[in-house]
Design an enzyme around this catalytic site. Sequence first.
Site, PDB file in Angstrom:
ATOM      1  N   GLU A 140      -6.713  -1.629   5.013  1.00  0.00           N
ATOM      2  CA  GLU A 140      -5.544  -1.879   5.852  1.00  0.00           C
ATOM      3  C   GLU A 140      -5.938  -2.642   7.107  1.00  0.00           C
ATOM      4  O   GLU A 140      -5.236  -2.631   8.112  1.00  0.00           O
ATOM      5  CB  GLU A 140      -4.862  -0.558   6.238  1.00  0.00           C
ATOM      6  N   HIS A 152       1.446   4.829  -3.318  1.00  0.00           N
ATOM      7  CA  HIS A 152       0.661   3.608  -3.106  1.00  0.00           C
ATOM      8  C   HIS A 152       1.490   2.336  -3.258  1.00  0.00           C
ATOM      9  O   HIS A 152       1.164   1.316  -2.629  1.00  0.00           O
ATOM     10  CB  HIS A 152      -0.524   3.584  -4.076  1.00  0.00           C
TER      11      HIS A 152
END
Length: 399
Positions: free
Chosen positions: A298, A268
């Site tokens: 995103e 991550h």
Amino acid sequence: MFDPWTLWAVLMVAAAILAIAMLFVWWMTPTEPALAHWAGAMGMFVLGIFCASLRGQIPDFASVELGNSAMLAAYGLIWTGMRRFDRRATRMIYVLIAPAIFVVLCQLPPLSVSAVARVVMVSVMIAVLSLFSLEQLWRGDASASRARTAMFAILAIVLALNLVRVLIASSQIDGDNRVTLFSDPSVAGFGLVALALAIFLCFSMVLMVRERTEMLYRSAAQRDELTGLFNRRGFMELSLATCLSGGPIAVMILDLDHFKAVNDRYGHLAGDRVLKLLAQVLRENLRQTDIIGRIGGEEFAAVLPGATVGIARQAAERVQRGLYEGAAQLNLGDGSTPLHCTASIGLAIASMPVGATVTEIEIRLQALMARADGVLYQAKSDGRNRIEVAPAEPVAITL
């Protein structure tokens, strides 16, 4: 007729209270050092008025040199406080320059023998220091803040009054070569003006700090912590305000391709670096007038005021190219091949009506974003790393 001694005594007490109040505000807001400078300025005003009012009862050096130097230091502290408020470097020695020059000149003719010359010199010096503060206020965009505009107006009045005082300096001196401000009831109104200016000046200073604090809190509520872009709330608020002006508007919706695979393979933290990279690419390849936000995990969006289909598509191509090249240079620490990172982009263009209500514009904007979002998923289903433009069609309004 005003009693001059009473007026100046009231001014001293008021300035002292304002100085204490400013120190209290600084104690409550220790992250704003400008308040300490401005509290010091109020303290210097008190000292200057106190010394000048005792002319003939204390040594001339204390009433003339020390009193006027304190007044000059006060205006110097206002200026350095403005510099600190605008996060510019400053040194306390700047405050001492004007007082030091005045003390030296007072030892030489004509200032050593002429009260008129001293009044002219002090007035000119205060005008110059006020001009420095006005320049700093202007440099920081006085129009962007009501409190800053008020402070600009007050200091402009101070500048004008001191220039007027230069012209009438000879009428302010009595037969004993002393200033009549503290003895002549006919000019005691100056004290009333000075009291009003001091009060309004302090309120403006405190309000400037309050405005900045509110702006920081508001900015934090509208910003995405990771990328520094607007979050969904901030993006929608600013986009709506922009669309209210009317005219052509392009909406760009972007989504990183295979972002989950980046997180799964690299972790991550690496995914966060990719998100930051896309934010940087958007800033570098879109115009300063464009509004950019991270509206999902995103998923990013941009509103391009005044953009045509051609302009919006060229901007999208620059973003895709910048992301691909930037990702290839990321060092994710696994020693493998460069990261292959792309984005799918959906574009929608419409013309916002001039004079429409906020509700109407909000509905149009949401519909426009829905169209861009629709062609974004078409780009993903057609193979990703594509730019799709929504068909030109009116945005239906349902009230």
